[in-house]
Design a protein around this motif. Structure first.
Motif, short mmCIF file in Angstrom:
data_model
loop_
_atom_site.label_atom_id
_atom_site.label_comp_id
_atom_site.label_asym_id
_atom_site.label_seq_id
_atom_site.Cartn_x
_atom_site.Cartn_y
_atom_site.Cartn_z
N UNK A 1 97.04 78.92 -10.27
CA UNK A 1 96.49 79.94 -9.71
C UNK A 1 97.12 80.70 -9.19
N UNK A 2 98.23 81.30 -8.16
CA UNK A 2 98.62 82.42 -7.76
C UNK A 2 98.12 83.60 -8.72
N UNK A 3 98.06 83.32 -10.27
CA UNK A 3 98.03 84.63 -11.02
C UNK A 3 96.60 84.94 -11.29
N UNK A 4 95.49 83.76 -11.37
CA UNK A 4 94.21 84.09 -11.38
C UNK A 4 94.09 84.87 -9.95
N UNK A 5 94.64 84.09 -8.66
CA UNK A 5 93.89 85.24 -7.74
C UNK A 5 94.43 86.36 -8.30
N UNK A 6 95.08 86.58 -8.28
CA UNK A 6 95.48 88.07 -8.69
C UNK A 6 94.69 88.81 -9.48
#
Length: 134
Positions: free
Chosen positions: A72-77
């Motif tokens: 999720x952190x990578x996708x939100x980036x």
């Protein structure tokens, strides 16, 4: 490659699982010592196996939760839309008026050909400029 935070979290989950398994083995030994029949000993053994399976499942759930957080952190980036100061855009170029003909009597009565508007950018043109300095 895993981040240090992920590795520590996975190590903590594994350590917790091992502690639960060790506790389950100790509990099984105590139950088996107090068991009077073969069935009671088997129940103690099955109880230990169930505790181990539950600890293993908890560890995998924790790892999955950490992996989901990381994803999720990578996708939100990639979904961030504001990447710094706002740069004003040039004013949109208005569409030219329709040209009905080329001005030699082919237009309907009262309609004249209108040349398209020209757009002059406010910034210098790009590319190579061959200026010879003598």
């Amino acid at each position: 490659m895993q981040s240090a935070k992920q590795k520590i979290s996975d190590m903590a989950s594994t350590a917790k699982e091992k502690m639960v398994i060790c506790q389950a083995k100790a509990d099984e030994k105590a139950e088996r010592a107090m068991a009077r029949t073969k069935e009671e000993k088997e129940i103690a053994h099955q109880r230990r196996k169930a505790k181990e399976a539950e600890a293993n499942m908890d560890m995998h759930m924790a790892k999955a939760a950490h992996a989901e957080d990381k994803l999720m952190a990578k996708q939100s980036h990639y979904h961030v839309t504001d990447h710094g100061p706002h740069v004003p855009q040039q004013a949109p170029v208005p569409a030219p008026a329709p040209v009905m003909g080329h001005g030699y009597g082919h237009n309907p009565t009262g309609v004249t050909s209108v040349p398209p508007q020209t757009y002059h950018p406010t910034y210098p043109p790009t590319g190579h400029h061959n200026h010879h300095h003598y």
